[in-house]
Write a protein that holds these residues in place. Sequence first.
Motif, mmCIF file in Angstrom:
data_model
loop_
_atom_site.group_PDB
_atom_site.id
_atom_site.type_symbol
_atom_site.label_atom_id
_atom_site.label_comp_id
_atom_site.label_asym_id
_atom_site.label_seq_id
_atom_site.Cartn_x
_atom_site.Cartn_y
_atom_site.Cartn_z
ATOM 1 N N GLY A 1 25.108 41.458 47.248
ATOM 2 C CA GLY A 1 24.779 40.447 48.256
ATOM 3 C C GLY A 1 25.691 39.238 48.170
ATOM 4 N N LEU A 2 26.056 38.885 46.934
ATOM 5 C CA LEU A 2 26.965 37.759 46.705
ATOM 6 C C LEU A 2 28.333 38.061 47.324
ATOM 7 N N VAL A 3 28.818 39.260 47.101
ATOM 8 C CA VAL A 3 30.116 39.662 47.664
ATOM 9 C C VAL A 3 30.070 39.640 49.188
ATOM 10 N N ARG B 1 32.303 37.220 51.722
ATOM 11 C CA ARG B 1 33.189 37.850 52.711
ATOM 12 C C ARG B 1 32.890 37.339 54.115
ATOM 13 N N SER B 2 31.618 37.306 54.471
ATOM 14 C CA SER B 2 31.242 36.836 55.810
ATOM 15 C C SER B 2 31.474 35.333 55.945
ATOM 16 N N HIS B 3 31.229 34.593 54.865
ATOM 17 C CA HIS B 3 31.419 33.140 54.893
ATOM 18 C C HIS B 3 32.885 32.787 55.114
ATOM 19 N N LEU B 4 33.774 33.465 54.407
ATOM 20 C CA LEU B 4 35.202 33.212 54.562
ATOM 21 C C LEU B 4 35.693 33.619 55.946
ATOM 22 N N GLN C 1 39.966 38.445 50.658
ATOM 23 C CA GLN C 1 39.490 39.298 49.561
ATOM 24 C C GLN C 1 39.931 38.734 48.207
ATOM 25 N N SER C 2 41.120 38.174 48.157
ATOM 26 C CA SER C 2 41.613 37.571 46.909
ATOM 27 C C SER C 2 40.760 36.376 46.511
ATOM 28 N N ILE C 3 40.374 35.579 47.496
ATOM 29 C CA ILE C 3 39.540 34.404 47.206
ATOM 30 C C ILE C 3 38.167 34.838 46.707
ATOM 31 N N VAL C 4 37.596 35.875 47.315
ATOM 32 C CA VAL C 4 36.303 36.395 46.867
ATOM 33 C C VAL C 4 36.403 36.878 45.422
ATOM 34 N N GLN C 5 37.478 37.605 45.108
ATOM 35 C CA GLN C 5 37.677 38.090 43.739
ATOM 36 C C GLN C 5 37.774 36.930 42.759
#
Length: 383
Positions: free
Chosen positions: A13-15, A19-22, A35-39
């Motif tokens: 859920g965090l991922v 992803r949706s927030h960005l 995706q890099s920022i999420v990682q």
Amino acid sequence: MTQDTVATEWVEGLVDHWRSHLEAEHPTLRLAKRQSIVQWLLGDDVDRLLELDATYRRITAQSMEYRYRILCQRYLNKSPGKAYQNLIQRLGSLMVVRNKIRTWVALSRDRHRAVADVLQEVIQEMLNSDRYLQTSIAFIAQCTPEPTLRNALLLASIEEYCMRPIRNQPLLVYRFVNYLRRSQRGGMTQVPQAERIKMISDEISLDEGESSVSLFDTEAVSDYQAAQEWEEQQVTRQAVQQEFEDYLREHVEPLAVDWLRLYLQGNSQDAIAQDLQLPVKQIYRLREKVSYHAVKIFALKGRPELVANWLQVSIHDHNLGLTSSQWQRFWDELTPQQQQLVAKLKMSEPIEKIANDLNLKKSQVMSEWGKVYQKAQEQRIAD
């Protein structure tokens, strides 16, 4: 549903959330960058997230939000030069750090050096020797191959790391002390301004007859202790923040809670004004109101110092938010009894002991402290 299943669903859920927030906030960013920022936000040990309990999950989610706001406000989509300038300005705005550097420069032989110059040297040394930042550099390299994004993520990581509260002071204060220890005991030589200060020795000698000590080894221990203290303090801060928010909501106004949350995320007063769609003057008045209640009223609950350090108005480390000249004028205007009170508070003496020493009741001490604090805030506003 098992604990493992709950933890897995929480991480997934965090991922999905990030992803949706960005995608919503930065639709022009390429998918690979998002995706890099999420990682980067999730960190280099995703498995550790699966082992967190409910309290640490909430703290972890807030820490990610905090790092993300730092990244967006000062570093993402900025040129490398501008992003680095933003970092120096942000760290240079910390009063306790700025005062320590100015004091050291005033006592040193080279009195023409600016706070920004010394900060750059401290940061450069941290990048060269701090194991946490070296690990961060390696992890960021795994997150993205793009130099600009790497630079933004690294600068955001440096700011978040330097701002970590250790014993009610930013971690940068301790790194500055390490810098002084090396530069003064290890020796340094001044080189052309385009170059960095060159360290002659990585070791210091102790008293006569004792062997030298590697500063890299002691810093590794310091890093571990800092990480442990940071996690413990985050739990305490979360509990105190919730307690203080409840107090503000009941005794001040709900808007004060919104201000506090935005402020603790690292937002400037101008940014808070934009988020809340209010005039900047009203935001500054709200800040003074929250500061006043934090120190004068919330002190009765026994947790004033943590909140005061959040607001950078603590009496120990920030001189109630006053500059050196303001503090001198403020001190001269105090009565002898108020000067005794302030001196004892700066020495962290308990209220009960202060009341006994000054032959006052506890309520009288708190009342006098309220007058002193209000005088300090009036001094800040007047200047």
